[in-house]
Design an enzyme around this catalytic site. Structure first.
Site, mmCIF file in Angstrom:
data_model
loop_
_atom_site.group_PDB
_atom_site.id
_atom_site.type_symbol
_atom_site.label_atom_id
_atom_site.label_comp_id
_atom_site.label_asym_id
_atom_site.label_seq_id
_atom_site.Cartn_x
_atom_site.Cartn_y
_atom_site.Cartn_z
ATOM 1 N N LYS A 162 -37.067 17.671 -42.903
ATOM 2 C CA LYS A 162 -37.735 19.397 -42.877
ATOM 3 C C LYS A 162 -35.686 20.218 -42.900
ATOM 4 O O LYS A 162 -36.003 21.097 -43.095
ATOM 5 C CB LYS A 162 -38.566 19.578 -42.848
ATOM 6 C CG LYS A 162 -39.789 19.555 -43.461
ATOM 7 C CD LYS A 162 -41.000 19.267 -42.917
ATOM 8 C CE LYS A 162 -42.350 19.488 -44.180
ATOM 9 N NZ LYS A 162 -43.433 19.739 -43.557
ATOM 10 N N LYS A 211 -42.533 10.796 -51.297
ATOM 11 C CA LYS A 211 -43.837 11.193 -51.087
ATOM 12 C C LYS A 211 -44.105 12.437 -51.765
ATOM 13 O O LYS A 211 -43.495 12.991 -52.117
ATOM 14 C CB LYS A 211 -44.095 11.617 -49.462
ATOM 15 C CG LYS A 211 -45.363 11.435 -49.847
ATOM 16 C CD LYS A 211 -45.242 12.411 -47.506
ATOM 17 C CE LYS A 211 -45.375 13.846 -48.113
ATOM 18 N NZ LYS A 211 -45.567 14.459 -46.801
ATOM 19 N N LYS A 224 -47.229 18.288 -51.556
ATOM 20 C CA LYS A 224 -47.260 19.772 -52.093
ATOM 21 C C LYS A 224 -46.465 20.647 -51.951
ATOM 22 O O LYS A 224 -45.855 20.776 -53.117
ATOM 23 C CB LYS A 224 -48.460 20.731 -51.679
ATOM 24 C CG LYS A 224 -48.916 20.041 -50.088
ATOM 25 C CD LYS A 224 -50.278 20.859 -49.860
ATOM 26 C CE LYS A 224 -50.870 20.401 -48.378
ATOM 27 N NZ LYS A 224 -50.080 20.360 -47.793
HETATM 28 P P1 TYM Z 1 -50.988 17.631 -45.196
HETATM 29 O O1 TYM Z 1 -50.999 18.890 -44.874
HETATM 30 O O2 TYM Z 1 -49.429 17.390 -45.373
HETATM 31 O O3 TYM Z 1 -51.384 16.340 -45.686
HETATM 32 C C1 TYM Z 1 -52.677 16.199 -44.964
HETATM 33 C C2 TYM Z 1 -53.317 14.966 -45.241
HETATM 34 O O4 TYM Z 1 -52.943 14.033 -46.534
HETATM 35 C C3 TYM Z 1 -51.985 12.924 -46.524
HETATM 36 N N1 TYM Z 1 -50.845 12.717 -47.525
HETATM 37 C C4 TYM Z 1 -50.989 11.727 -48.640
HETATM 38 N N2 TYM Z 1 -51.400 10.951 -47.907
HETATM 39 C C5 TYM Z 1 -51.211 10.041 -49.097
HETATM 40 N N3 TYM Z 1 -49.911 9.980 -50.255
HETATM 41 C C6 TYM Z 1 -49.352 11.400 -50.021
HETATM 42 N N4 TYM Z 1 -48.314 11.373 -50.753
HETATM 43 C C7 TYM Z 1 -49.501 11.931 -48.845
HETATM 44 N N5 TYM Z 1 -49.534 14.216 -48.927
HETATM 45 C C8 TYM Z 1 -50.562 13.999 -47.732
HETATM 46 C C9 TYM Z 1 -51.709 13.260 -45.492
HETATM 47 O O5 TYM Z 1 -50.984 12.055 -44.055
HETATM 48 C C10 TYM Z 1 -52.905 14.281 -44.223
HETATM 49 O O6 TYM Z 1 -53.490 13.339 -43.594
HETATM 50 N N6 TYM Z 1 -49.817 17.323 -40.277
HETATM 51 C C11 TYM Z 1 -50.494 17.289 -41.322
HETATM 52 C C12 TYM Z 1 -51.807 18.146 -40.824
HETATM 53 C C13 TYM Z 1 -51.719 18.118 -39.543
HETATM 54 C C14 TYM Z 1 -53.158 17.597 -38.599
HETATM 55 C C15 TYM Z 1 -53.367 17.372 -37.651
HETATM 56 C C16 TYM Z 1 -53.934 15.998 -40.137
HETATM 57 C C17 TYM Z 1 -52.171 19.378 -38.512
HETATM 58 N N7 TYM Z 1 -53.288 19.311 -37.587
HETATM 59 C C18 TYM Z 1 -54.102 17.100 -36.750
HETATM 60 C C19 TYM Z 1 -55.027 15.089 -38.842
HETATM 61 C C20 TYM Z 1 -55.139 15.907 -37.150
HETATM 62 C C21 TYM Z 1 -50.095 17.621 -41.848
HETATM 63 O O7 TYM Z 1 -48.734 18.041 -42.320
HETATM 64 O O8 TYM Z 1 -50.742 17.076 -43.710
#
Ligand code: TYM
Length: 333
Positions: free
Chosen positions: A113, A198, A201
């Site tokens: 990023k 991947k 969003k």
């Molecule tokens: P985020 O918001 O990007 O994504 C939320 C969850 O969706 C999963 N995910 C995916 N799984 C499979 N294929 C994909 N293409 C895909 N895109 C997203 C992510 O792995 C995630 O589980 N840093 C985290 C948010 C966060 C968090 C936390 C998660 C902040 N604090 C504490 C767990 C525990 C994030 O950016 O997820």
């Protein structure tokens, strides 16, 4: 004590099929039933990249609404917005005093990023570097044993473990050591237009991304136009045939059938795409319907979030207080 589970979604864009298959669906189907589980709209994390305040607010509400629409039940689990609970930011600073600059610079998401931001002529916010520490605080504040995430988040959960172990060794046992859990298939749903990256969003073009709130026609079109590989046969080879493998994994996640076995069923890419599109629509239909109902009743969503934040605060407070004492801060009266 009952098993604890924590996970979150950051409101940087509309939720995708990747978010659902990689994370949200398991929270609904398994996690909330078998543990003391907390699921958060982690809005502070949405401020680490260029953002529009009104959009973050809108997306935060939408993410919470979709989490409930997908089936998170406030009678079974705690659903809340991260910024409503001060303990996250409070603990994050303590963990910044536990982490090193070097280990944060090694995080893959930071590297990717920050390169992208610089290429676009944007500056890189300091919070993009420290973001995994805040994520560690999210998890450790609740003493989570398990963190159900997609594959892209496992490195951050590893860092969380390292920080917890290091803190406990230096200052005495304070944190439980969490572990990441992943779904058996679709732990990494790929972009339909670029199956080597991947489905995320915040990508610029939405053509390869299925959003949970996309209209049925849009979902069909995106899947029918998915980039496939140059071969003819439907085979499951994620390394050499990533486009077809991605469709097979999505179909597998929707039907419960094994992707290899599904590959044997299809003779053409067209037929595979058609069935995948219908299976995805079937999976999303109830969520979209429930979302429409909840949007008509924003007071209900607000109430769920208000109660959730209250519960979350109570759960996090003792652990964060213990960390403050352990690291050497004088208790306030
Ligand atoms: P985020 O918001 O990007 O994504 C939320 C969850 O969706 C999963 N995910 C995916 N799984 C499979 N294929 C994909 N293409 C895909 N895109 C997203 C992510 O792995 C995630 O589980 N840093 C985290 C948010 C966060 C968090 C936390 C998660 C902040 N604090 C504490 C767990 C525990 C994030 O950016 O997820």
């Amino acid at each position: 004590m009952m098993k604890r589970i924590f996970s979150g979604i950051k409101p940087t864009g509309h939720l995708t099929l990747g978010n659902y298959l990689g994370a949200l669906r398991r929270w609904v189907e398994a996690d909330q039933h078998q543990a003391d589980a907390l699921f958060s709209v982690v809005d502070l994390h949405a401020l680490t990249v260029d953002h529009d305040p009104a959009r973050v607010r809108r997306l935060s509400r939408q993410a919470a609404t979709l989490m409930l629409a997908a089936g998170l039940d406030p009678a079974l689990c705690t659903v809340f917005v991260q910024s409503h609970v001060d303990e996250h930011a409070r603990l994050s600073y303590i963990l910044e005093c536990t982490a090193t600059d070097g280990e944060l610079r090694r995080m893959i998401q930071y590297k990717e990023k920050s390169v992208r931001a610089r290429a676009a002529g944007q500056s890189v916010r300091l919070s993009l570097l420290t973001y995994p520490v805040l994520m560690a605080a999210d998890i450790l504040a609740y003493g989570a044993d398990e963190v159900p995430v997609g594959e892209d988040q496992t490195q951050h959960v590893e860092l969380t473990r390292d920080l917890a172990v290091r803190f406990n060794q230096r200052y005495g046992h304070t944190f439980r050591i969490p572990r990441a859990t992943q779904p058996p298939v679709a732990a990494r749903v790929m972009d339909l237009q670029d199956p080597t990256s991947k489905m995320g969003k915040s990508h610029e073009s939405g053509a390869g991304i299925i959003y949970l709130l996309d209209e049925a026609d849009v979902v069909r079109k995106k899947i029918m136009r998915a980039v496939t590989d140059s071969g003819q046969d439907v085979e499951y080879h994620p390394g050499s045939r990533p486009g077809v493998a991605n469709l097979l994994e999505i179909l597998s996640a929707c039907t419960g059938r094994n992707p290899k076995e599904l590959a044997g069923v299809y003779e053409s890419y067209g037929a595979l795409k058609k069935d995948t599109a219908e299976a995805v629509l079937e999976l999303l239909r109830p969520i979209r319907e429930r979302h429409a109902e909840l949007v008509a009743d924003p007071g209900h969503v607000d109430e769920v979030l208000r109660k959730g934040a209250g519960r979350a605060r109570e759960m996090a407070r003792p652990t964060v207080d213990a960390a403050y004492r352990a690291i050497g801060l004088l208790p306030a009266g």
